[in-house]
Design a protein around this motif. Structure first.
Motif, PDB file in Angstrom:
ATOM      1  N   VAL A  19      24.434  93.850  49.256  1.00 36.72           N
ATOM      2  CA  VAL A  19      25.832  93.398  49.277  1.00 36.72           C
ATOM      3  C   VAL A  19      25.876  92.017  49.931  1.00 36.72           C
ATOM      4  N   PRO A  20      26.872  91.210  49.532  1.00 34.58           N
ATOM      5  CA  PRO A  20      26.931  89.865  50.093  1.00 34.58           C
ATOM      6  C   PRO A  20      27.403  89.870  51.541  1.00 34.58           C
ATOM      7  N   GLN A  21      26.845  88.938  52.321  1.00 32.67           N
ATOM      8  CA  GLN A  21      27.322  88.744  53.681  1.00 32.67           C
ATOM      9  C   GLN A  21      27.628  87.254  53.817  1.00 32.67           C
TER      10      GLN A  21
ATOM     11  N   HIS B 195      34.311  83.713  40.610  1.00 33.49           N
ATOM     12  CA  HIS B 195      33.249  84.098  39.681  1.00 33.49           C
ATOM     13  C   HIS B 195      32.863  85.568  39.732  1.00 33.49           C
ATOM     14  N   CYS B 196      33.337  86.273  40.741  1.00 32.16           N
ATOM     15  CA  CYS B 196      32.970  87.693  40.808  1.00 32.16           C
ATOM     16  C   CYS B 196      33.747  88.472  39.762  1.00 32.16           C
ATOM     17  N   GLN B 197      33.031  89.120  38.848  1.00 35.60           N
ATOM     18  CA  GLN B 197      33.697  89.864  37.775  1.00 35.60           C
ATOM     19  C   GLN B 197      34.225  91.214  38.228  1.00 35.60           C
ATOM     20  N   PHE B 198      33.857  91.604  39.427  1.00 33.52           N
ATOM     21  CA  PHE B 198      34.223  92.952  39.879  1.00 33.52           C
ATOM     22  C   PHE B 198      35.288  92.911  40.965  1.00 33.52           C
ATOM     23  N   SER B 199      35.813  91.706  41.242  1.00 34.23           N
ATOM     24  CA  SER B 199      36.803  91.528  42.313  1.00 34.23           C
ATOM     25  C   SER B 199      36.314  92.169  43.612  1.00 34.23           C
ATOM     26  N   ALA B 200      35.052  91.966  43.901  1.00 34.89           N
ATOM     27  CA  ALA B 200      34.470  92.588  45.089  1.00 34.89           C
ATOM     28  C   ALA B 200      34.419  91.636  46.264  1.00 34.89           C
ATOM     29  N   ILE B 201      34.909  90.414  46.070  1.00 35.05           N
ATOM     30  CA  ILE B 201      34.976  89.457  47.166  1.00 35.05           C
ATOM     31  C   ILE B 201      36.255  88.650  46.974  1.00 35.05           C
ATOM     32  N   ALA B 202      36.990  88.420  48.041  1.00 30.71           N
ATOM     33  CA  ALA B 202      38.247  87.677  47.948  1.00 30.71           C
ATOM     34  C   ALA B 202      38.303  86.653  49.058  1.00 30.71           C
TER      35      ALA B 202
ATOM     36  N   ALA C  90      28.794  95.100  42.531  1.00 31.73           N
ATOM     37  CA  ALA C  90      27.730  95.544  41.633  1.00 31.73           C
ATOM     38  C   ALA C  90      26.390  94.934  42.017  1.00 31.73           C
ATOM     39  N   ALA C  91      26.334  94.258  43.152  1.00 22.02           N
ATOM     40  CA  ALA C  91      25.097  93.633  43.638  1.00 22.02           C
ATOM     41  C   ALA C  91      24.479  92.708  42.605  1.00 22.02           C
ATOM     42  N   CYS C  92      25.327  91.946  41.902  1.00 18.99           N
ATOM     43  CA  CYS C  92      24.817  91.084  40.832  1.00 18.99           C
ATOM     44  C   CYS C  92      24.294  89.750  41.353  1.00 18.99           C
ATOM     45  N   GLY C  93      24.708  89.370  42.571  1.00 21.06           N
ATOM     46  CA  GLY C  93      24.185  88.135  43.157  1.00 21.06           C
ATOM     47  C   GLY C  93      24.889  86.857  42.722  1.00 21.06           C
ATOM     48  N   VAL C  94      25.893  86.978  41.831  1.00 19.43           N
ATOM     49  CA  VAL C  94      26.571  85.783  41.319  1.00 19.43           C
ATOM     50  C   VAL C  94      27.246  84.982  42.436  1.00 19.43           C
ATOM     51  N   CYS C  95      27.892  85.675  43.376  1.00 18.65           N
ATOM     52  CA  CYS C  95      28.605  84.956  44.441  1.00 18.65           C
ATOM     53  C   CYS C  95      27.654  84.081  45.249  1.00 18.65           C
ATOM     54  N   ALA C  96      26.486  84.615  45.596  1.00 14.03           N
ATOM     55  CA  ALA C  96      25.515  83.837  46.364  1.00 14.03           C
ATOM     56  C   ALA C  96      25.027  82.655  45.532  1.00 14.03           C
TER      57      ALA C  96
END
Ligand code: SF4
Ligand code: SF4
Lengths: 109, 298
Positions: free
Chosen positions: B69-71, B86-93, B107-113
């Motif tokens: 998960v992102p930190q 860019h997060c497609q899952f709205s998992a970061i705001a 989804a642990a896709c890594g796109v945000c990082a």
């Protein structure tokens, strides 16, 4: 102050939507002039995460308060962390904003 | 299924409480007597694992199941909002001064990082469950997945549990009830799916869903009718119509229910069930080899 209201319609006479996450539009009202902008809600058709997506729209529009019939746990967490006040409102968008200014709406946390 | 590997059989049911786990564990016990040391039971019902209640394994090891998960390092972050965009899952705001992550949605896709222009996001491990490993006194290798309390994403735990499937052993997978993702992710590991049902109209409706799911996934299936009673032919008729094998009837029986309540499988409590259970497995093997032959002939 800018206030974001969840709505199924597109103006001050449109009804307040029951759910922020699923509403069609977020109507952002400038309470000084009562002018408004309509932002479509990308989460309206999404599965999970709809509440977060709608909260992001509210924040990006520069609103300091949000009004909806109801808030999910995710959108509330986003609002509380970011310092956007969430209020339960009903009636039309215009009525809800008036009620907020009159201090009649209930703050949810 | 390659030629040398032993088949994996999943046991599923349209809803909980149909006797799915009772059947799965009974089958494992019966098979372990004729194939000592070669049977593995994997409990993939990670939201409510309970096969241990009937098999009483000695657990020797717990492996954590982690997801990334992102930190966010808020000292570096400029609040540009690109990660949220860019997060497609709205998992970061990014809400005004706060950057908030929603691990349950991630989804642990890594796109945000990847998109963060200042490198403020690192991916860190978060434990979402664990897999227990052990064995029973009869030498059944036992594996059981468990979702962490309060966590909602069963998928990573189900996958980690199911992938303990050992090709050199006869593996029985106890699948989660229903036909949703966790059930599908479990039966995907198997060569054949045994569907346990009750002979009621409700059981039949659930069975039809399960059969449809197996067919869509291309997994051959057969049926075990639990708590069977005379004068309830609905499930049997459906199976005949659809050309599905009815592998076993387990009657409505107070003694079976009592043994279950004491934590005993059919094979432990009633030696007479032993041969029947082994026969079910042999029927499954036969049906699998017939399908294989048919495929070669095609
Ligand atoms: S890892 Fe992927 S899903 Fe998770 S917050 Fe980042 S972009 Fe969203
Ligand atoms: S992309 Fe990076 S800098 Fe921009 S808001 Fe997200 S974490 Fe902060």
């Amino acid at each position: 102050m800018k206030v974001a209201v969840a709505s199924s319609g597109e103006g001050l006479n449109a009804p307040v939507d029951m759910r922020l996450g699923r509403c069609a539009n977020v109507i952002v009202v400038d309470t000084d002039t009562m002018e408004f902008e309509v932002h479509s809600n990308p989460g309206a058709l999404a599965g999970t995460g709809a509440g977060v997506a709608a909260a992001q729209v509210v924040a990006d529009a520069g609103a300091e308060a949000a009004i909806a019939g109801n808030f999910g746990i995710n959108s509330l967490r986003a609002f509380n962390s970011g310092g956007i006040a969430a209020y339960v409102g009903s009636g039309t968008v215009g009525q809800a904003v008036e009620a907020l200014l009159a201090g009649e709406l209930e703050l949810v946390e | 299924m390659s030629e040398r590997s032993k088949p994996t059989v999943s046991v599923a049911a349209g809803k909980g409480g149909t006797g799915k786990t009772l059947f799965a564990t009974s089958l494992a016990v019966a098979l372990s007597e004729i194939h000592p040391g070669q049977v593995q039971l994997i409990d993939c019902d990670v939201e409510e694992p309970n096969a241990d209640i009937l098999l009483h394994p000695q657990i020797t090891q717990h492996t954590p199941v982690n997801v990334l998960v992102p930190q966010v390092d808020l000292d570096i972050c400029t609040r540009c909002g690109l990660c949220a965009k860019h997060c497609q899952f709205s998992a970061i705001a990014v809400i005004r001064d706060a950057v908030i992550t929603f691990p349950d949605l991630c989804a642990a896709c890594g796109v945000c990082a990847y998109v963060c222009p200042v490198g403020a996001i690192t991916e860190v491990n978060r434990q979402v469950g664990s897999v227990a490993h052990g064995s029973t006194v009869r030498g059944i290798e036992f594996v059981q997945g468990r979702l962490s309390v309060g966590d909602q994403r069963a998928t990573p735990v189900t996958r980690a549990t199911g992938s303990c499937n050992d090709d050199s052993m006869i593996t029985i997978l106890d699948a989660p009830p229903g036909t949703a993702c966790p059930m599908q992710e479990t039966i995907e590991f198997s060569d054949y799916c045994i569907l346990v049902t009750e002979p009621t109209p409700f059981g039949l409706a659930n069975l039809e869903d399960s059969v449809e799911t197996c067919r869509r996934m291309g997994i051959p299936c057969g049926v075990v009718i639990n708590r069977d009673q005379a004068g309830r032919p609905g499930v049997e008729d459906y199976c005949t119509r659809e050309g599905i094998d009815v592998l076993l009837h387990i009657p409505e029986d107070r003694e079976i229910a009592e043994a279950y309540a004491r934590g005993e499988t059919l094979a432990d409590a009633f030696p007479q069930w032993h041969d029947e259970l082994v026969r079910v497995y042999e029927d499954v093997i036969r049906s699998l080899s017939q399908t294989a032959t048919a495929k070669v002939e095609e």
